[in-house]
Design a protein around this motif. Sequence first.
Motif, PDB file in Angstrom:
ATOM      1  N   LEU A  98       1.576 -11.756   3.073  1.00 14.82           N
ATOM      2  CA  LEU A  98       1.639 -10.438   3.751  1.00 14.82           C
ATOM      3  C   LEU A  98      -0.007 -10.609   5.263  1.00 14.82           C
ATOM      4  N   LYS A  99       0.824 -10.015   5.697  1.00 15.81           N
ATOM      5  CA  LYS A  99      -0.069  -9.978   6.654  1.00 15.81           C
ATOM      6  C   LYS A  99      -0.338  -7.569   7.436  1.00 15.81           C
ATOM      7  N   PRO A 100      -1.127  -7.143   8.183  1.00 17.17           N
ATOM      8  CA  PRO A 100      -1.403  -6.011   8.506  1.00 17.17           C
ATOM      9  C   PRO A 100      -0.238  -5.463   8.961  1.00 17.17           C
ATOM     10  N   GLY A 101       0.247  -3.819   8.770  1.00 17.36           N
ATOM     11  CA  GLY A 101       1.793  -3.896   9.329  1.00 17.36           C
ATOM     12  C   GLY A 101       2.519  -3.675   8.820  1.00 17.36           C
ATOM     13  N   ASP A 102       2.797  -5.144   7.712  1.00 13.33           N
ATOM     14  CA  ASP A 102       3.823  -5.342   7.243  1.00 13.33           C
ATOM     15  C   ASP A 102       4.488  -4.118   5.697  1.00 13.33           C
ATOM     16  N   LEU A 103       5.845  -3.565   6.173  1.00 13.33           N
ATOM     17  CA  LEU A 103       6.422  -3.234   5.536  1.00 13.33           C
ATOM     18  C   LEU A 103       6.052  -3.124   3.724  1.00 13.33           C
ATOM     19  N   ILE A 104       6.000  -2.444   2.974  1.00 18.22           N
ATOM     20  CA  ILE A 104       5.939  -3.472   1.052  1.00 18.22           C
ATOM     21  C   ILE A 104       6.464  -2.129  -0.011  1.00 18.22           C
ATOM     22  N   PHE A 105       7.610  -2.150  -0.316  1.00 18.21           N
ATOM     23  CA  PHE A 105       8.883  -2.011  -0.994  1.00 18.21           C
ATOM     24  C   PHE A 105       8.387  -1.868  -2.459  1.00 18.21           C
ATOM     25  N   ALA A 106       8.141  -0.596  -3.026  1.00 15.78           N
ATOM     26  CA  ALA A 106       8.461  -0.757  -4.755  1.00 15.78           C
ATOM     27  C   ALA A 106       8.255   0.272  -4.824  1.00 15.78           C
ATOM     28  N   ARG A 107       9.734   0.647  -6.470  1.00 15.72           N
ATOM     29  CA  ARG A 107      10.365   1.143  -7.326  1.00 15.72           C
ATOM     30  C   ARG A 107      12.005   0.778  -7.209  1.00 15.72           C
ATOM     31  N   GLY A 108      12.887   1.349  -8.036  1.00 19.63           N
ATOM     32  CA  GLY A 108      13.831   1.131  -7.949  1.00 19.63           C
ATOM     33  C   GLY A 108      14.029  -0.885  -7.968  1.00 19.63           C
ATOM     34  N   SER A 109      14.742  -1.098  -7.177  1.00 14.82           N
ATOM     35  CA  SER A 109      15.019  -2.321  -6.877  1.00 14.82           C
ATOM     36  C   SER A 109      15.170  -2.793  -5.766  1.00 14.82           C
ATOM     37  N   ALA A 110      15.187  -4.507  -5.550  1.00  6.34           N
ATOM     38  CA  ALA A 110      14.700  -5.007  -3.676  1.00  6.34           C
ATOM     39  C   ALA A 110      15.604  -4.683  -2.873  1.00  6.34           C
ATOM     40  N   ALA A 111      16.933  -4.434  -3.968  1.00  8.98           N
ATOM     41  CA  ALA A 111      17.963  -3.854  -3.151  1.00  8.98           C
ATOM     42  C   ALA A 111      17.837  -2.273  -2.437  1.00  8.98           C
ATOM     43  N   ARG A 112      17.385  -1.688  -3.155  1.00  9.74           N
ATOM     44  CA  ARG A 112      17.310  -0.525  -3.172  1.00  9.74           C
ATOM     45  C   ARG A 112      16.055   0.486  -3.559  1.00  9.74           C
ATOM     46  N   PRO A 113      14.947   0.126  -2.686  1.00  9.22           N
ATOM     47  CA  PRO A 113      14.100   0.512  -3.113  1.00  9.22           C
ATOM     48  C   PRO A 113      14.389   2.024  -3.113  1.00  9.22           C
ATOM     49  N   GLU A 114      12.882   2.923  -3.735  1.00  6.59           N
ATOM     50  CA  GLU A 114      12.654   4.137  -4.013  1.00  6.59           C
ATOM     51  C   GLU A 114      11.283   4.854  -2.701  1.00  6.59           C
ATOM     52  N   HIS A 115      10.536   3.320  -2.470  1.00  7.30           N
ATOM     53  CA  HIS A 115       9.236   3.702  -2.693  1.00  7.30           C
ATOM     54  C   HIS A 115       9.018   2.582  -1.299  1.00  7.30           C
ATOM     55  N   VAL A 116       7.971   3.285   0.152  1.00  5.44           N
ATOM     56  CA  VAL A 116       7.994   2.409   0.891  1.00  5.44           C
ATOM     57  C   VAL A 116       5.903   2.313   1.102  1.00  5.44           C
ATOM     58  N   GLY A 117       5.233   1.792   1.490  1.00  2.56           N
ATOM     59  CA  GLY A 117       4.230   2.024   2.210  1.00  2.56           C
ATOM     60  C   GLY A 117       3.648   0.610   3.644  1.00  2.56           C
ATOM     61  N   MET A 118       2.444   0.768   3.420  1.00  2.00           N
ATOM     62  CA  MET A 118       2.676   0.011   4.921  1.00  2.00           C
ATOM     63  C   MET A 118       1.406  -1.047   4.421  1.00  2.00           C
ATOM     64  N   ALA A 119       1.312  -1.742   4.462  1.00  5.61           N
ATOM     65  CA  ALA A 119      -0.222  -2.881   4.510  1.00  5.61           C
ATOM     66  C   ALA A 119      -1.376  -3.032   5.365  1.00  5.61           C
ATOM     67  N   LEU A 120      -1.823  -2.307   5.091  1.00  5.27           N
ATOM     68  CA  LEU A 120      -3.774  -2.066   5.775  1.00  5.27           C
ATOM     69  C   LEU A 120      -4.449  -4.075   5.895  1.00  5.27           C
ATOM     70  N   GLY A 121      -4.166  -4.573   5.344  1.00  6.30           N
ATOM     71  CA  GLY A 121      -4.714  -5.768   4.777  1.00  6.30           C
ATOM     72  C   GLY A 121      -6.745  -5.558   3.549  1.00  6.30           C
ATOM     73  N   GLN A 122      -6.971  -6.152   3.689  1.00  5.39           N
ATOM     74  CA  GLN A 122      -8.614  -6.624   2.322  1.00  5.39           C
ATOM     75  C   GLN A 122      -7.666  -6.106   1.196  1.00  5.39           C
TER      76      GLN A 122
END
Length: 373
Positions: free
Chosen positions: A319-343
Amino acid sequence: MKGIVAAFGVVVLFVLLIAGSAMMMATTSQAAQSAGVLGNCLAGAGIDTAAVAAQVRSILDGASAKTAHVPGLDLPAEQIPNAQTIVATGISLDVPARGQIVALATAMQESRLRNLAYGDRDSLGLFQQRPSQGWGTAEQIRDPIHASTGFYKALLKVRGWQQMTIAQAAQAVQASGFPGAYAQWEPLASTLQKTIAATFHHAGGKPANDTSSPGASGCVPAKDGSSFGRIPEGQVPKGYTIPKDADPKARKAIDWAMHQLGTMYQWGGACTNPRGPDPMGRCDCSSLMQQAYAHAGITLTRTTYTQVNEGKPVSPKDLKPGDLIFARGSAARPEHVGMALGQGLAIEAPRTGKPVRITPLKDWSVLAIRRVV
């Protein structure tokens, strides 16, 4: 002589009464005729709902509302965004479509879908709610999201509201002196609801009703952000800076996203003006990612369902800063997304009632990671 005068007075009075009655009847007839014409127009007798829907879709897609003609809406540039907020708030609160139609019809009758700063006595806003009757402060009532939320909460408390007519359900909340007036707006309200709601079907997963972390299982990167302790919502944790080795475009995206910290979430919001007066300019999870990377010169699609296919997959250990991270639901159809900031941190627009914020990755259950730079 007195008898003649008296008789003359009676005759004059009788003539005046007859004339007055005729004038009143004419006025009443004209008013009824005007109301009938207005009612027929607004009730859909002369409305081409397909044309209305096309106009509304065009405006929602960015066309100028200045030259648009939407029957029943004389100020579409102001009214359609307010209608959009009412529908989006209803969807985020799990209010059925019929309830959204009730809300739209009510706002049309009470304010013509304008966020008024005046009204009868202390009535204000879209629904003409009154601070003196417990709807909130004047400032709160003039916040379209607060006003819409208050209306929906009151509607959902009405026993059997879904079996009522639109007018009856509206009246049960509003207690208006003109209970039948809401009915005339039902066709237009129905068209607006259907048209606006259709645009949100592609706006990403509806926010989950959780109150804490984005998930309950999954992979967490090695750095989990726990060293920062509790992070106040909408603030940058003390000691955090964007890592120097972050990709330049990722750095720009992170910087832009961090400038939106503290702005309130709006499901379906475009994130084009998060600090502006229009609630639909605020961010939801996927639009925050889209706009952050747009400011870095990278085009992303609009929804979590499609963003999970952007770029290339990355493992949690890489994982690196700027990567999109997905959660909730399933890996194929996630319901939430955020952005990695590092640290061990991520930035997100979490859910209704919460601001854009930074959270530790220990609170995430990561289903998928994508790198778009």
